[in-house]
Design an enzyme around this catalytic site. Sequence first.
Site, mmCIF file in Angstrom:
data_model
loop_
_atom_site.group_PDB
_atom_site.id
_atom_site.type_symbol
_atom_site.label_atom_id
_atom_site.label_comp_id
_atom_site.label_asym_id
_atom_site.label_seq_id
_atom_site.Cartn_x
_atom_site.Cartn_y
_atom_site.Cartn_z
ATOM 1 N N TYR A 5 71.958 24.153 146.668
ATOM 2 C CA TYR A 5 72.815 22.953 146.598
ATOM 3 C C TYR A 5 74.149 23.221 147.294
ATOM 4 O O TYR A 5 74.647 22.402 148.065
ATOM 5 C CB TYR A 5 73.062 22.563 145.135
ATOM 6 N N PHE A 62 79.863 -0.444 168.795
ATOM 7 C CA PHE A 62 78.479 -0.408 168.350
ATOM 8 C C PHE A 62 78.451 -1.188 167.032
ATOM 9 O O PHE A 62 79.463 -1.247 166.331
ATOM 10 C CB PHE A 62 77.973 1.035 168.184
ATOM 11 N N THR A 63 77.310 -1.786 166.707
ATOM 12 C CA THR A 63 77.241 -2.686 165.540
ATOM 13 C C THR A 63 77.863 -2.068 164.286
ATOM 14 O O THR A 63 78.761 -2.641 163.675
ATOM 15 C CB THR A 63 75.769 -3.067 165.243
ATOM 16 N N ASP A 71 82.214 9.281 169.946
ATOM 17 C CA ASP A 71 80.895 9.034 169.354
ATOM 18 C C ASP A 71 79.887 9.707 170.281
ATOM 19 O O ASP A 71 79.615 9.228 171.384
ATOM 20 C CB ASP A 71 80.628 7.526 169.237
ATOM 21 N N LYS A 124 69.741 10.748 166.883
ATOM 22 C CA LYS A 124 69.665 10.725 168.339
ATOM 23 C C LYS A 124 70.036 12.121 168.857
ATOM 24 O O LYS A 124 69.226 12.799 169.457
ATOM 25 C CB LYS A 124 70.619 9.671 168.910
ATOM 26 N N ARG A 147 69.315 -7.203 171.579
ATOM 27 C CA ARG A 147 70.685 -6.721 171.710
ATOM 28 C C ARG A 147 71.484 -7.810 172.401
ATOM 29 O O ARG A 147 71.734 -7.775 173.590
ATOM 30 C CB ARG A 147 70.761 -5.403 172.498
ATOM 31 N N PHE A 206 71.073 -9.005 162.081
ATOM 32 C CA PHE A 206 69.880 -8.742 162.904
ATOM 33 C C PHE A 206 68.870 -7.840 162.188
ATOM 34 O O PHE A 206 67.698 -7.851 162.496
ATOM 35 C CB PHE A 206 70.278 -8.104 164.239
#
Length: 482
Positions: free
Chosen positions: A80, A132-133, A223, A266, A389, A455
């Site tokens: 942990y 970005f969303t 990012d 990603k 998009r 969306f």
Amino acid sequence: MPEIKFYKHDPIPMEMHKVKIVQKLNLLPVKDRLAKMSEAGFNTFLLHNGDIFMDMLTDSGVNAMSDEMQSAMLRADDAYAGSETFYRMRDKLEEIFGIGNLLPTHQGRACEHIIARHFVKPDSCVIMNYHFTTSKAHVTTLGGRVEELVKDEGLIEKSTLPFKGDIDLNKVKACIEKEGAENIAYMRLEAGTNLIGGQPISYANMKEATELAKSHGIVTVLDASLLQDNLYFIKVREESMKDKSIREITRMIADLFDIIYFSARKFGFSRGGGILVRDEQMFHDMEDYITMYEGFLTYGGMSVKEMEAMTIGFEETMDFDVISQGPQFIQHCVDVLDAYGVPMITPGGGLGAHINAREVLSHVPSEQYPSGALVAALYICGGIRGMERGTLSEERNPDGSERIASVEMVRLAFPRRVFTLSQTEYVIDRVKWLYDHRHLVGGLRFVHEPKTLRFFTGRLEPVSDWPEKLAAAYAADFGEDQ
Ligand code: F0G
């Protein structure tokens, strides 16, 4: 990747790996796909994967792992607190980015939540090349605003500009002047701008923009979720960088930023996320959010198996052969469709091939979601799942009117190391068929519209019986069973 020469024809993109584990695919007949699309409320997020032939929704968390990544998972240390897995991950990130202060999170948007929570105050402004969303939703939920200052040319769909993700420095200067540096929470640069087609940002532009921000005491955030494609593009498209190794380029970029975060769904071909914080005090100030929202500081909500896999994935991202394949397959798809006359976002970016839905469905008004309609039509016509998009992915203006997206696209993501060239050819073929029958596609309207990130779970219906007519035309050309 060195271009592999052919004896009989021009080079084609090559897979630099071989297949070891496979997942069987299912191609439902067209009438079943029509029924499934209708059940899913004409929202491709709501389809079941077993009903999909080519899943090109996203490259997030669906990239193929290597044998090395899988075998590393076996040695995961599930303590942990103080897991050795965490220290291996941290050390690899420090080796690559030169920052060892790692805050682990369960995925990219958790990083965005924590960064926004730490810096954004009501009415403060966050500068971005493009939003970005989820990165925007976290800022606006806290009462902040996002200023998207990408160069105007970046929004021109058909272009030859190599770095459409570059931020406009004049717009940045004007914004700092207008807002006052003290009201700017941070500058976030997205390396590989997702919502304008996975378009890269140049090293030169990142350098100038971060220098400008720093001269005003503004915190700089990278990012790095889509960094792997961006690294490829810097190496092949930025003249002054072509002799540098991927590792050198990565380090040069990292050195420009105060904070680097990533979705490891990603970056690292795995599932999870992390924030690297250069300043020791800032790092410690942000630790509390991890223990409060994510998990203990040595796992942050991630499975330790995934952490072991991503640690190898980070190293594989430094391999030019590995990171070349995505952009090369995408460019091939874009080139062939472009030559067929299908309006594509050019040049090809990272992440996926993007169809210019505004132009394909010029007869469908933006308020009837042309990208949403086109992506639903493509599932009916081939079992291909892409992602909307465009306007559907935007949030409404405060007065309830639609915020019309600057670019209206269907994204066909290329998860890394997943699809072969023959599968890519199938997709190209069905997109071309759909383009030639575009007059059959009509608009959509909401029947259930969530307030935030609509969306993902919103349900829609067609404004007429166009899906039935489209399916009938498809069956007439390819047969009922396809
Ligand atoms: N930043 C960028 C540039 C992204 O593309 C994503 C996710 C995130 C942050 C959030 O990361 O999903 O791990 O929470 N993009 C996915 C996509 C969802 O399909 O493009 P996450």
